[in-house]
Design an enzyme around this catalytic site. Structure first.
Site, PDB file in Angstrom:
ATOM      1  NE  ARG A   8     -40.774 -31.743  57.658  1.00  0.00           N
ATOM      2  CZ  ARG A   8     -40.701 -32.538  56.283  1.00  0.00           C
ATOM      3  NH1 ARG A   8     -41.846 -32.442  55.419  1.00  0.00           N
ATOM      4  NH2 ARG A   8     -39.793 -33.370  56.269  1.00  0.00           N
ATOM      5  CG  HIS A   9     -37.368 -29.052  60.360  1.00  0.00           C
ATOM      6  ND1 HIS A   9     -36.632 -29.218  59.328  1.00  0.00           N
ATOM      7  CD2 HIS A   9     -37.483 -30.076  60.984  1.00  0.00           C
ATOM      8  CE1 HIS A   9     -36.662 -30.385  58.768  1.00  0.00           C
ATOM      9  NE2 HIS A   9     -37.081 -31.079  59.916  1.00  0.00           N
ATOM     10  CD1 TRP A  14     -27.669 -35.052  56.326  1.00  0.00           C
ATOM     11  CD2 TRP A  14     -28.618 -36.710  57.406  1.00  0.00           C
ATOM     12  NE1 TRP A  14     -26.732 -35.619  56.780  1.00  0.00           N
ATOM     13  CE2 TRP A  14     -26.970 -36.721  57.635  1.00  0.00           C
ATOM     14  CE3 TRP A  14     -29.327 -37.614  58.187  1.00  0.00           C
ATOM     15  CZ2 TRP A  14     -26.633 -37.479  58.468  1.00  0.00           C
ATOM     16  CZ3 TRP A  14     -28.663 -38.485  58.796  1.00  0.00           C
ATOM     17  CH2 TRP A  14     -27.270 -38.631  59.056  1.00  0.00           C
ATOM     18  N   GLY A  22     -34.406 -38.547  61.396  1.00  0.00           N
ATOM     19  CA  GLY A  22     -34.673 -38.911  62.596  1.00  0.00           C
ATOM     20  C   GLY A  22     -34.174 -37.988  63.764  1.00  0.00           C
ATOM     21  NE  ARG A  60     -34.269 -32.287  61.470  1.00  0.00           N
ATOM     22  CZ  ARG A  60     -34.096 -33.317  62.241  1.00  0.00           C
ATOM     23  NH1 ARG A  60     -32.832 -33.059  63.030  1.00  0.00           N
ATOM     24  NH2 ARG A  60     -34.618 -34.379  62.361  1.00  0.00           N
ATOM     25  CD  GLU A  87     -39.302 -36.568  62.128  1.00  0.00           C
ATOM     26  OE1 GLU A  87     -40.257 -36.888  62.541  1.00  0.00           O
ATOM     27  OE2 GLU A  87     -39.272 -36.169  60.795  1.00  0.00           O
ATOM     28  CG  HIS A  89     -34.891 -43.094  66.618  1.00  0.00           C
ATOM     29  ND1 HIS A  89     -34.126 -44.223  65.862  1.00  0.00           N
ATOM     30  CD2 HIS A  89     -33.852 -42.992  67.588  1.00  0.00           C
ATOM     31  CE1 HIS A  89     -33.033 -44.426  66.050  1.00  0.00           C
ATOM     32  NE2 HIS A  89     -32.804 -43.576  67.115  1.00  0.00           N
ATOM     33  CE  LYS A  98     -36.136 -39.251  53.625  1.00  0.00           C
ATOM     34  NZ  LYS A  98     -37.196 -38.085  53.593  1.00  0.00           N
ATOM     35  CG  HIS A 179     -38.741 -32.596  64.011  1.00  0.00           C
ATOM     36  ND1 HIS A 179     -37.666 -32.252  63.431  1.00  0.00           N
ATOM     37  CD2 HIS A 179     -38.733 -32.059  65.478  1.00  0.00           C
ATOM     38  CE1 HIS A 179     -36.767 -31.733  64.549  1.00  0.00           C
ATOM     39  NE2 HIS A 179     -37.227 -31.622  65.641  1.00  0.00           N
TER      40      HIS A 179
END
Length: 238
Positions: A8-9, A14, A22, A60, A87, A89, A98, A179
């Protein structure tokens, strides 16, 4: 037996700001870059002779793959990029904080949108700031307006079967820099994770998940290379 490493990146801007990202093309933070380089050091220390790198079309993931392979002295690896590794959407949640979204809609509803298998968030409004339908990199692609994990798996799986599985069956050791959710989709497929259990699967940023596969691409071992930052591992299929 081939090895597949899911990466995962590293932390994105963000991620740091706790916003739904997304398909928005957000870059890595300085910490994310450091996580990517550390991932490369761990890949080198594993001793596995990697043959190829797959990434999404998002910066990313691309930069994470590049920084990691450079740190592992594998900058020469062939690279294949595809939007189907993007990732998921997040629809109308894209760009939202969040915590604020949970306060507005309730923690249970937001958890359902974020982690459930087949419940997508509300769709993104066409023509808004995050509408990527005219982005050149997606020419000829029907850009989704929202996705659940199931819909993400629906677009990842054909690419897996056509490209990634073919390379693994040919004996190649692969890295996929992508992602949280596109990698969760692959984990669900490989480990036969039940729909009700995938909500509990989390893949940390910048920590390579190394999976050893048999000739039928069934996992025979799995581990995080950075044990100090490991999440709960999926159970090996019976």
């Amino acid at each position: 037996m081939p090895f597949l490493t899911l990466l995962r990146h590293g932390q994105s801007q963000w991620n740091l700001e706790n916003r739904f990202t997304g398909w928005v093309d957000v870059d890595l933070t300085a910490q994310g870059e450091a996580q990517a380089r550390r991932s490369g050091e761990l890949l080198a220390a594993s001793g596995i002779p990697f043959d190829k790198l797959f990434t999404s079309l998002q910066t990313r993931a691309i930069r994470t793959g590049s920084l990691a392979t450079e740190a592992a002295k594998l900058a020469w690896l062939p690279v294949e990029r595809d939007w189907r590794l993007n990732e998921r959407h997040y629809g109308a949640l894209t760009g939202l904080d969040k915590a604020e979204t949970a306060a507005k809609h309730g923690e249970q509803q937001v958890t359902l949108w974020r982690r459930s298998y087949d419940v997508p968030p509300p769709p993104l409004e066409a023509g808004g700031a995050f509408d990527l339908s005219k982005d050149r990199r997606y020419a000829g692609v029907e850009v989704p307006q929202t996705e659940s994990l199931k819909l993400t798996l629906d677009r990842v799986l054909p690419y897996w079967n056509e490209k990634i599985a073919a390379d693994l069956k040919a004996g190649k050791n692969l890295i996929i820099a992508a992602h949280g959710n596109s990698l969760r989709a692959i984990v669900k497929h490989l480990f036969n994770v039940p729909d009700s259990e995938i909500v509990h699967v989390e893949i940390p940023t910048g920590n390579p998940l190394m999976i050893e596969l048999d000739g039928n691409l069934k996992p025979v071992s799995v581990r995080y290379l950075d044990e100090a930052r490991a999440e709960k591992l999926p159970a090996l299929p019976a």
